[in-house]
Design a protein around this motif. Structure first.
Motif, PDB file in Angstrom:
ATOM      1  N   THR A 322       0.834  -1.202   0.000  1.00 11.61           N
ATOM      2  CA  THR A 322       0.000   0.000   0.000  1.00 11.61           C
ATOM      3  C   THR A 322       0.869   1.253   0.000  1.00 11.61           C
ATOM      4  O   THR A 322       0.372   2.363  -0.150  1.00 11.61           O
ATOM      5  CB  THR A 322      -0.923   0.024   1.233  1.00 11.61           C
ATOM      6  OG1 THR A 322      -0.119  -0.016   2.422  1.00 11.61           O
ATOM      7  CG2 THR A 322      -1.861  -1.177   1.232  1.00 11.61           C
ATOM      8  N   SER A 338       3.711  -4.082 -10.123  1.00 17.72           N
ATOM      9  CA  SER A 338       2.363  -4.482 -10.515  1.00 17.72           C
ATOM     10  C   SER A 338       1.772  -5.455  -9.499  1.00 17.72           C
ATOM     11  O   SER A 338       2.484  -6.023  -8.658  1.00 17.72           O
ATOM     12  CB  SER A 338       2.386  -5.130 -11.904  1.00 17.72           C
ATOM     13  OG  SER A 338       3.199  -6.295 -11.900  1.00 17.72           O
ATOM     14  N   ASN A 340      -0.237  -5.104  -6.864  1.00 20.74           N
ATOM     15  CA  ASN A 340      -0.194  -4.750  -5.457  1.00 20.74           C
ATOM     16  C   ASN A 340      -1.496  -4.036  -5.079  1.00 20.74           C
ATOM     17  O   ASN A 340      -2.509  -4.196  -5.762  1.00 20.74           O
ATOM     18  CB  ASN A 340       1.035  -3.894  -5.172  1.00 20.74           C
ATOM     19  CG  ASN A 340       2.290  -4.726  -4.993  1.00 20.74           C
ATOM     20  OD1 ASN A 340       2.468  -5.376  -3.967  1.00 20.74           O
ATOM     21  ND2 ASN A 340       3.173  -4.711  -5.990  1.00 20.74           N
ATOM     22  N   SER A 341      -1.476  -3.276  -4.011  1.00 23.46           N
ATOM     23  CA  SER A 341      -2.681  -2.582  -3.543  1.00 23.46           C
ATOM     24  C   SER A 341      -2.442  -1.083  -3.422  1.00 23.46           C
ATOM     25  O   SER A 341      -2.924  -0.430  -2.497  1.00 23.46           O
ATOM     26  CB  SER A 341      -3.116  -3.159  -2.183  1.00 23.46           C
ATOM     27  OG  SER A 341      -3.397  -4.538  -2.273  1.00 23.46           O
ATOM     28  N   LEU A 342      -1.704  -0.529  -4.370  1.00 22.38           N
ATOM     29  CA  LEU A 342      -1.380   0.894  -4.358  1.00 22.38           C
ATOM     30  C   LEU A 342      -2.573   1.714  -4.833  1.00 22.38           C
ATOM     31  O   LEU A 342      -3.149   1.425  -5.891  1.00 22.38           O
ATOM     32  CB  LEU A 342      -0.170   1.153  -5.256  1.00 22.38           C
ATOM     33  CG  LEU A 342       1.105   0.372  -4.907  1.00 22.38           C
ATOM     34  CD1 LEU A 342       2.170   0.586  -5.975  1.00 22.38           C
ATOM     35  CD2 LEU A 342       1.622   0.767  -3.529  1.00 22.38           C
ATOM     36  N   ASN A 343      -2.918   2.740  -4.064  1.00 18.94           N
ATOM     37  CA  ASN A 343      -4.058   3.566  -4.470  1.00 18.94           C
ATOM     38  C   ASN A 343      -3.623   4.597  -5.510  1.00 18.94           C
ATOM     39  O   ASN A 343      -2.439   4.722  -5.853  1.00 18.94           O
ATOM     40  CB  ASN A 343      -4.725   4.219  -3.260  1.00 18.94           C
ATOM     41  CG  ASN A 343      -3.808   5.171  -2.516  1.00 18.94           C
ATOM     42  OD1 ASN A 343      -2.879   5.739  -3.084  1.00 18.94           O
ATOM     43  ND2 ASN A 343      -4.089   5.370  -1.222  1.00 18.94           N
ATOM     44  N   VAL A 347       0.112   5.779  -6.837  1.00 21.41           N
ATOM     45  CA  VAL A 347       0.514   5.544  -8.226  1.00 21.41           C
ATOM     46  C   VAL A 347       0.939   6.846  -8.892  1.00 21.41           C
ATOM     47  O   VAL A 347       1.985   6.928  -9.559  1.00 21.41           O
ATOM     48  CB  VAL A 347      -0.623   4.852  -9.013  1.00 21.41           C
ATOM     49  CG1 VAL A 347      -0.309   4.842 -10.512  1.00 21.41           C
ATOM     50  CG2 VAL A 347      -0.845   3.440  -8.491  1.00 21.41           C
ATOM     51  N   ASN A 369      -2.790  -2.170  -9.948  1.00 21.23           N
ATOM     52  CA  ASN A 369      -3.032  -1.251  -8.845  1.00 21.23           C
ATOM     53  C   ASN A 369      -4.138  -0.294  -9.297  1.00 21.23           C
ATOM     54  O   ASN A 369      -4.772  -0.492 -10.326  1.00 21.23           O
ATOM     55  CB  ASN A 369      -1.758  -0.478  -8.513  1.00 21.23           C
ATOM     56  CG  ASN A 369      -0.644  -1.371  -8.008  1.00 21.23           C
ATOM     57  OD1 ASN A 369      -0.670  -1.826  -6.880  1.00 21.23           O
ATOM     58  ND2 ASN A 369       0.351  -1.621  -8.862  1.00 21.23           N
TER      59      ASN A 369
END
Length: 392
Positions: A322, A338, A340-343, A347, A369
């Motif tokens: 995150t 790539s 993952n849980s990045l908002n 990003v 993401n």
């Protein structure tokens, strides 16, 4: 009345003298030939040597061709499982059939022995094979070795790659700097107490379940990937200050979280599919490659790890990130984060930072993401215009 008693006493004394003489004669004829001034050959002496005076290699193959490296001009005595002998540093014996055999070695003095090689081909980053390094040698079907304690203070290099050996004891090998055990798939135990000189340890594709590195303070290069054991635990102690390469990839059974704060000089960090979690925070400015995909990291911080002038790689896809900090990293040219849980904000921030470095010809993958906003897309377009391949 006293006379018969004296005769009886004389008879008893005489009998006792005969028994003592007979026992003494038997003891003399069965004692060590060297102590008797015997002219027995060295080969005969070797066959009667005590087990702890030898290094014994138990082999299961139809031949045996070990290589030892010595200094000076020591006496070398090999006795092979078929009774043949040799005084060579690189003998060859053909047994004619596969069978378990004991082959013994005595070197006088033991302090002359610096290398023992029963299998090596330079795999997994080892030195290029050669007479001045470690000679190329096919595995010798060694299933066990005893008596290595004879060379504990002197041995510098051990190579047994591909052999079916099951255990090795290097406790108190104070001069040992290199251990090569690549693809020893039966090796389940290795003891490494008091190994202050050990710098390279190659155990890739073995069967180790517990690895204690706490008394290997000089360790610089660890190859411990793909263990076949059901569990894999590494006890680091305080070891790590000299480590530049660590590869413990493909160990989903690993129960140890790597103490990355102990690796200030790390250059190659290879731990993909290693059951790692939490925050990955590396601080080394020597970093070139971080390959840590297929774990459960929730955050990663590489701030300041990739100075200008490098072309460095971070491959951290398929985690639970995150948060990802790549600030002050102008030397980062390949980033795959790539899956993952990045908002979106994160990003956008990654694309903005990469754009700010004004570098050319890199690669970034942030698919899987949140999609970037218009601002993020603008930064992505700027990167693409400078030859970056951008996937977001």
């Amino acid at each position: 009345m006293r006379f018969p008693n004296r005769i009886s006493g004389i008879k008893f004394a005489g009998l006792l003298t005969i028994v003592v003489l007979a026992f003494s004669t038997f003891e003399y004829t069965n004692s060590d030939p060297d102590k008797n001034g015997s002219n027995a050959s060295p080969d005969e002496k070797m066959r009667t040597a005590k087990p702890d005076e030898n290094i014994t290699f138990v082999t299961a193959g139809s031949s045996f061709s070990p290589i030892i490296t010595v200094t000076g001009n020591p006496e070398i005595q090999w006795v092979f499982g078929d009774g043949s002998t040799s005084d060579s540093t690189s003998p060859t014996v053909n047994f004619g059939s596969r069978k378990s055999r004991e082959n013994t070695l005595v070197v006088t003095p033991w302090s002359a022995v610096t290398k023992i090689n029963i299998g090596y081909d330079g795999s997994d980053g080892g030195v290029t094979p050669g007479s001045d390094t470690i000679e190329n040698l096919k595995q010798q079907d060694v299933i066990a070795v005893t008596g290595l304690e004879n060379v504990a203070p002197y041995l510098q290099v051990w190579a047994s790659s591909y052999n079916p050996i099951t255990s090795l004891d290097f406790n108190n090998f104070t001069a040992l700097h290199t251990i090569e055990c690549f693809y020893c798939t039966s090796l389940n135990t290795i003891r490494l107490r008091n190994v202050p000189s050990l710098t390279r340890l190659c155990l890739e594709n073995c069967n180790i379940s517990e690895l204690d590195l706490s008394e290997a303070p000089s360790l610089a290069d660890l190859r411990g990937a793909s263990q076949r054991s059901r569990t894999y635990t590494i006890n680091w102690g305080t070891t790590g200050a000299n480590l530049w390469h660590i590869c413990v990839r493909d160990n989903p059974q690993m129960t140890t979280t790597l103490p990355v704060s102990q690796f200030p000089l790390i250059k190659d960090f290879y731990v993909w599919n290693g059951n790692q979690s939490g925050t990955l925070h590396l601080t080394s400015t020597n970093l070139k490659k971080v390959l840590s995909s297929n774990n459960q990291y929730t955050a990663a911080n590489f701030s300041g790890c990739f100075p200008a002038g490098g072309r460095c790689t971070v491959n951290i896809y398929d985690n639970d990130l995150t948060s990802l900090d790549i600030s002050d990293d102008p030397g980062l040219f390949y980033l795959n984060a790539s899956l993952n849980s990045l908002n979106q904000t994160t990003v956008d921030g990654i694309l903005q930072i990469l754009d700010s470095y004004d570098t050319n010809g890199g690669y970034v993958d942030l698919t899987g993401n949140a999609a970037p906003s218009r601002t993020g897309v603008a930064h992505a377009n700027n990167l693409a215009a400078r030859g970056w391949k951008v996937q977001s």
